[in-house]
Design a protein around this motif. Structure first.
Motif, mmCIF file in Angstrom:
data_model
loop_
_atom_site.group_PDB
_atom_site.id
_atom_site.type_symbol
_atom_site.label_atom_id
_atom_site.label_comp_id
_atom_site.label_asym_id
_atom_site.label_seq_id
_atom_site.Cartn_x
_atom_site.Cartn_y
_atom_site.Cartn_z
ATOM 1 N N HIS A 326 0.820 -1.205 0.000
ATOM 2 C CA HIS A 326 0.000 0.000 0.000
ATOM 3 C C HIS A 326 0.859 1.262 0.000
ATOM 4 N N ARG A 327 0.288 2.319 -0.520
ATOM 5 C CA ARG A 327 0.946 3.626 -0.608
ATOM 6 C C ARG A 327 1.535 4.091 0.715
ATOM 7 N N ASP A 328 0.861 3.810 1.818
ATOM 8 C CA ASP A 328 1.272 4.330 3.117
ATOM 9 C C ASP A 328 2.294 3.449 3.832
ATOM 10 N N PHE A 329 2.779 2.413 3.157
ATOM 11 C CA PHE A 329 3.812 1.560 3.725
ATOM 12 C C PHE A 329 5.077 1.708 2.882
ATOM 13 N N CYS A 330 6.158 2.132 3.527
ATOM 14 C CA CYS A 330 7.394 2.328 2.790
ATOM 15 C C CYS A 330 7.984 0.978 2.388
ATOM 16 N N PHE A 331 8.671 0.962 1.267
ATOM 17 C CA PHE A 331 9.262 -0.281 0.802
ATOM 18 C C PHE A 331 10.682 -0.429 1.330
ATOM 19 N N ASP A 332 10.951 -1.579 1.896
ATOM 20 C CA ASP A 332 12.274 -1.943 2.367
ATOM 21 C C ASP A 332 12.468 -3.403 1.956
ATOM 22 N N PRO A 333 13.445 -3.696 1.105
ATOM 23 C CA PRO A 333 13.630 -5.086 0.650
ATOM 24 C C PRO A 333 13.727 -6.089 1.787
ATOM 25 N N SER A 334 14.251 -5.669 2.928
ATOM 26 C CA SER A 334 14.388 -6.610 4.042
ATOM 27 C C SER A 334 13.038 -7.047 4.590
ATOM 28 N N LEU A 335 12.010 -6.235 4.386
ATOM 29 C CA LEU A 335 10.695 -6.564 4.929
ATOM 30 C C LEU A 335 9.987 -7.662 4.135
ATOM 31 N N VAL A 336 10.412 -7.903 2.901
ATOM 32 C CA VAL A 336 9.801 -8.980 2.121
ATOM 33 C C VAL A 336 10.733 -10.188 2.032
ATOM 34 N N GLU A 337 11.752 -10.186 2.851
ATOM 35 C CA GLU A 337 12.692 -11.299 2.911
ATOM 36 C C GLU A 337 12.299 -12.211 4.066
ATOM 37 N N ALA A 338 11.794 -13.387 3.755
ATOM 38 C CA ALA A 338 11.271 -14.285 4.783
ATOM 39 C C ALA A 338 12.390 -14.848 5.658
ATOM 40 N N SER A 339 12.032 -15.118 6.910
ATOM 41 C CA SER A 339 12.977 -15.786 7.809
ATOM 42 C C SER A 339 13.293 -17.180 7.290
ATOM 43 N N TYR A 340 12.244 -17.848 6.756
ATOM 44 C CA TYR A 340 12.409 -19.202 6.214
ATOM 45 C C TYR A 340 11.510 -19.348 4.993
ATOM 46 N N ILE A 341 11.918 -20.184 4.044
ATOM 47 C CA ILE A 341 11.069 -20.550 2.910
ATOM 48 C C ILE A 341 10.947 -22.066 2.892
ATOM 49 N N VAL A 342 9.714 -22.557 2.847
ATOM 50 C CA VAL A 342 9.456 -23.997 2.796
ATOM 51 C C VAL A 342 8.444 -24.263 1.687
ATOM 52 N N GLN A 343 8.208 -25.528 1.406
ATOM 53 C CA GLN A 343 7.336 -25.858 0.290
ATOM 54 C C GLN A 343 5.863 -25.570 0.585
ATOM 55 N N ASP A 344 5.372 -26.016 1.758
ATOM 56 C CA ASP A 344 3.948 -25.861 2.048
ATOM 57 C C ASP A 344 3.722 -25.670 3.548
ATOM 58 N N VAL A 345 2.459 -25.582 3.928
ATOM 59 C CA VAL A 345 2.107 -25.290 5.317
ATOM 60 C C VAL A 345 2.545 -26.417 6.257
ATOM 61 N N ASP A 346 2.425 -27.652 5.803
ATOM 62 C CA ASP A 346 2.851 -28.776 6.637
ATOM 63 C C ASP A 346 4.339 -28.654 6.976
ATOM 64 N N ASP A 347 5.143 -28.294 5.989
ATOM 65 C CA ASP A 347 6.573 -28.101 6.242
ATOM 66 C C ASP A 347 6.798 -26.940 7.213
ATOM 67 N N ALA A 348 5.972 -25.912 7.098
ATOM 68 C CA ALA A 348 6.109 -24.768 7.998
ATOM 69 C C ALA A 348 5.825 -25.159 9.447
ATOM 70 N N VAL A 349 4.789 -25.974 9.638
ATOM 71 C CA VAL A 349 4.445 -26.428 10.982
ATOM 72 C C VAL A 349 5.577 -27.298 11.545
ATOM 73 N N GLN A 350 6.075 -28.187 10.715
ATOM 74 C CA GLN A 350 7.176 -29.052 11.163
ATOM 75 C C GLN A 350 8.411 -28.224 11.522
ATOM 76 N N LEU A 351 8.673 -27.173 10.764
ATOM 77 C CA LEU A 351 9.806 -26.302 11.050
ATOM 78 C C LEU A 351 9.648 -25.619 12.407
#
Length: 359
Positions: A326-351
């Motif tokens: 949104h217009r009122d949120f400044c863009f910072d590349p670090s904010l869209v950089e996930a702590s972790y990336i996994v395949q699906d929700v089940d993997d996320a829960v296991q993590l």
């Protein structure tokens, strides 16, 4: 556990808002094969329950689904729909030739003055909603009046769900979301008045107050489940870097700053200076400030996909050249950089279970 009950506090946070909380809970219960209560569901508009200063005002509400019922369930006592406004002032909606009055309508009497606007989600007839919302803002809530000057600041506007796009079944790229509608409204208002449309509050992911509300409900669940140890870490799972990951990281920055006794988000979020911050900070006083972090986990089964494989480094794939936020949120590349990336929700829960040493 063996009885299908959740062992840890969980909330289901969605930017959808065109249904009742109870209906979404029932839908999740059937899909997951367990009992999800409405108290575990956060729709885009759910945090509006906290904005009691508007609950007695006459509010224009827009969107799809049971918007009136949702507004009343959140505590709003006096609401007016776009259809009711259009019926009261039939000469306002003039884009569709087939809907224009064939004869001059009688003068409108007894219609209440509108004191604020709630944008629950994208409407069906965009031209009608864009026209009538603009009319309300330009007339200070009384479209039947002729004002000499455009009122500014305008009436309070509370918007839910800022998603520009959302993932659907279409093979083409993602579909227009409420963020696209907001973009239209903001640009029309500025083009007509020469001034910026201002929001009293922006609710839903990635707003900080939405993630606080999630933390608040998680702590309530932990108390009901008899947890003795305080909750230190939150894990936010989602498929949209510009919404789910951005919001979780923004909230994580706030938690980190709070740990250092620094006011939340002053440098990162324009919302830090918005009126909703006061409500948010007041709520924090009544909340045990035990949470130290909110880790973002990005899954590859929705808006974000990475060639059906999980990359080893998040910075390789989460930096966007075009900011969809949104217009009122400044863009910072670090904010869209996930702590972790996994395949699906089940993997996320296991993590999460692995990180917490849960069996």
């Amino acid at each position: 556990d063996g009885s299908g009950r959740l062992r840890v506090p969980v909330v289901f946070l969605t930017n959808a808002g065109n249904c009742l909380r109870s209906a979404k809970a029932q839908e999740l219960s059937q899909a997951l094969g367990l009992q999800v209560s409405p108290e575990q569901v956060i729709l885009s508009h759910s945090p509006l329950q906290l904005f009691s200063q508007f609950h007695q005002k006459c509010m224009l509400v827009t969107g799809q689904g049971p918007v009136e019922e949702n507004a009343h369930n959140l505590g709003f006592k006096h609401v007016v729909t776009i259809e009711a406004l259009r019926k009261a002032y039939p000469l306002l909606d003039m884009v569709d030739l087939s809907r224009r009055p064939k004869e001059p309508p009688p003068p409108t009497t007894g219609f209440p003055t509108i004191e604020g606007v709630i944008l629950f989600g994208e409407p069906v007839r965009w031209e009608t909603s864009l026209q009538l919302i603009t009319d309300v803002l330009l007339s200070n809530g009384n479209p039947g009046a002729e004002l000499q000057d455009v009122p500014y600041p305008h009436l309070p506007v509370l918007a839910c769900n800022m998603d520009l796009l959302w993932m659907a079944e279409a093979k083409m790229p993602s579909r227009f979301g409420h963020g696209t509608f907001l973009l239209c409204l903001e640009n029309i208002y500025k083009k007509v008045t020469g001034r910026e449309l201002k929001y009293e509050a922006l609710i839903g992911k990635p707003s900080r107050i939405t993630y606080f509300y999630a933390e608040y409900l998680i702590k309530q669940q932990a108390e009901k489940q008899g947890w003795k140890a305080p909750i230190r870490r939150l894990y936010a799972v989602g498929d949209n870097p510009m919404s789910d990951v951005y919001g979780a990281n923004l909230y994580n920055n706030y938690l980190s700053a709070q740990q250092n006794q620094v006011q939340a988000g002053v440098k990162r979020s324009p919302q830090a200076a918005s009126p909703q911050t006061k409500d948010y900070l007041e709520l924090r006083k009544d909340c045990n400030n035990s949470v130290e972090s909110c880790k973002s986990i990005l899954v590859c089964t929705g808006v974000y996909r990475h060639n059906d494989s999980v990359p080893s480094k998040t910075e390789q794939c989460t930096t966007e050249t075009v900011f969809h936020g949104h217009r009122d949120f400044c863009f910072d590349p670090s904010l869209v950089e996930a702590s972790y990336i996994v395949q699906d929700v089940d993997d996320a829960v296991q993590l999460a279970f692995k990180k917490e040493n849960w069996s």
